[in-house]
Enzyme design. Sequence first.
Site, PDB file in Angstrom:
ATOM      1  N   SER A  57       0.952  -1.077  -0.006  1.00  0.00           N
ATOM      2  CA  SER A  57      -0.025  -0.093   0.120  1.00  0.00           C
ATOM      3  C   SER A  57       0.892   1.298   0.019  1.00  0.00           C
ATOM      4  CB  SER A  57      -0.720   0.013   1.150  1.00  0.00           C
ATOM      5  OG  SER A  57      -1.318   1.370   1.370  1.00  0.00           O
TER       6      SER A  57
ATOM      7  N   HIS B 292      -1.125  -1.031  -4.314  1.00  0.00           N
ATOM      8  CA  HIS B 292      -2.577  -0.845  -3.587  1.00  0.00           C
ATOM      9  C   HIS B 292      -2.533   0.616  -3.447  1.00  0.00           C
ATOM     10  CE1 HIS B 292      -6.023  -2.016  -1.259  1.00  0.00           C
ATOM     11  NE2 HIS B 292      -5.659  -1.146  -0.242  1.00  0.00           N
TER      12      HIS B 292
ATOM     13  N   ASP C 272      -4.507   3.671  -1.655  1.00  0.00           N
ATOM     14  CA  ASP C 272      -5.671   3.863  -0.578  1.00  0.00           C
ATOM     15  C   ASP C 272      -5.806   5.477  -0.864  1.00  0.00           C
ATOM     16  OD1 ASP C 272      -5.943   1.565   0.699  1.00  0.00           O
ATOM     17  OD2 ASP C 272      -3.973   1.681   1.798  1.00  0.00           O
TER      18      ASP C 272
ATOM     19  N   MET D 174      -8.464   8.182   0.545  1.00  0.00           N
ATOM     20  CA  MET D 174      -9.414   8.681   1.754  1.00  0.00           C
ATOM     21  C   MET D 174      -9.815  10.074   1.524  1.00  0.00           C
ATOM     22  SD  MET D 174      -6.927   7.063   4.521  1.00  0.00           S
ATOM     23  CE  MET D 174      -6.312   5.264   4.486  1.00  0.00           C
TER      24      MET D 174
ATOM     25  N   HIS E  45      -8.187   1.465  -3.900  1.00  0.00           N
ATOM     26  CA  HIS E  45      -9.173   1.280  -2.893  1.00  0.00           C
ATOM     27  C   HIS E  45      -9.829   2.573  -2.652  1.00  0.00           C
ATOM     28  CE1 HIS E  45      -9.270  -0.091   1.762  1.00  0.00           C
ATOM     29  NE2 HIS E  45     -10.813   0.178   1.222  1.00  0.00           N
TER      30      HIS E  45
ATOM     31  N   MET F  33     -11.736   4.822  -0.304  1.00  0.00           N
ATOM     32  CA  MET F  33     -12.551   4.968   0.903  1.00  0.00           C
ATOM     33  C   MET F  33     -13.111   6.322   0.844  1.00  0.00           C
ATOM     34  SD  MET F  33      -9.564   3.202   3.274  1.00  0.00           S
ATOM     35  CE  MET F  33      -8.220   3.312   1.832  1.00  0.00           C
TER      36      MET F  33
ATOM     37  N   MET G  69     -11.823  -5.749   5.052  1.00  0.00           N
ATOM     38  CA  MET G  69     -10.918  -5.055   5.881  1.00  0.00           C
ATOM     39  C   MET G  69     -10.572  -5.551   7.375  1.00  0.00           C
ATOM     40  SD  MET G  69     -10.173  -2.306   4.043  1.00  0.00           S
ATOM     41  CE  MET G  69      -9.060  -1.482   5.418  1.00  0.00           C
TER      42      MET G  69
ATOM     43  N   ASP H  64      -6.993  -6.481   3.942  1.00  0.00           N
ATOM     44  CA  ASP H  64      -6.252  -5.221   3.980  1.00  0.00           C
ATOM     45  C   ASP H  64      -5.992  -4.583   5.338  1.00  0.00           C
ATOM     46  OD1 ASP H  64      -5.263  -2.625   3.625  1.00  0.00           O
ATOM     47  OD2 ASP H  64      -6.789  -1.991   2.552  1.00  0.00           O
TER      48      ASP H  64
END
Length: 220
Positions: free
Chosen positions: A7, A32, A34, A36, A65, A67, A136, A174
Amino acid sequence: MIKIAPSMLSADFARLGEQIEEISRAGADYIHVDVMDGHFVPNISFGASVMKSLNGIESAPYDVHLMIEDPDKYLEDFVTDRTEYITVHQEACPHLNRTIQHLHSCGVKAGVALNPGSPVCLLDEVLDEADMILIMSVNPGFGGQSLIPSTLRKIRKLADLREKEGYKWTLEIDGGVNLNTISDVSASGVDIFVAGSAVFKADSLGGRVKELKAAAEAER
Ligand code: DX5
Ligand code: ZN
């Protein structure tokens, strides 16, 4: 199938390009990514422009991913030649079936993520459409948290279900995956292991990717 997806969240952003090249050359299967938004999770990370800044860099495919709230608004931003998966959260998608169709129309594989507090049954009606289920194993928002052991039950349940019903999705975990936890995680039957701090805080990033893969393979 065992795949390691470091990540980027835990990378040193001043050296992002060289770190991505190092782990990709060492055999990382995915990067990966991430994302957010400070709403769906209590932290803000980065957007598609950081990912796109890696265009000229040798890199494994991207496993994005999201979020974020209202992900449908932003899906196209994350579609690049290197994007293989884009994962949205079940908890952020009131029209999950539509969002999966939207992802497929963008030409990427569709992942659906579940928070630790969400039961597997919330995915019952999309098991025929999803390409990846992301469990998760920490509450999303931050790297470096400890794996919540009860989340492995969900992985085992899904791995059994896939075996029994012949589903084709990939199973990803994850959060909190490191050299201490990866054996138990691997025994649960997961396919893709996300690892943030375990890779990027190591002395040798490439060496750690190889160690994690070897430790996961030893359990199969
Ligand atoms: C958590 C993120 C994870 C995180 C994992 O909100 O989705 O991908 O970066 O980090 P580690 O491996 O350090 O738990
Ligand atoms: Zn993630």
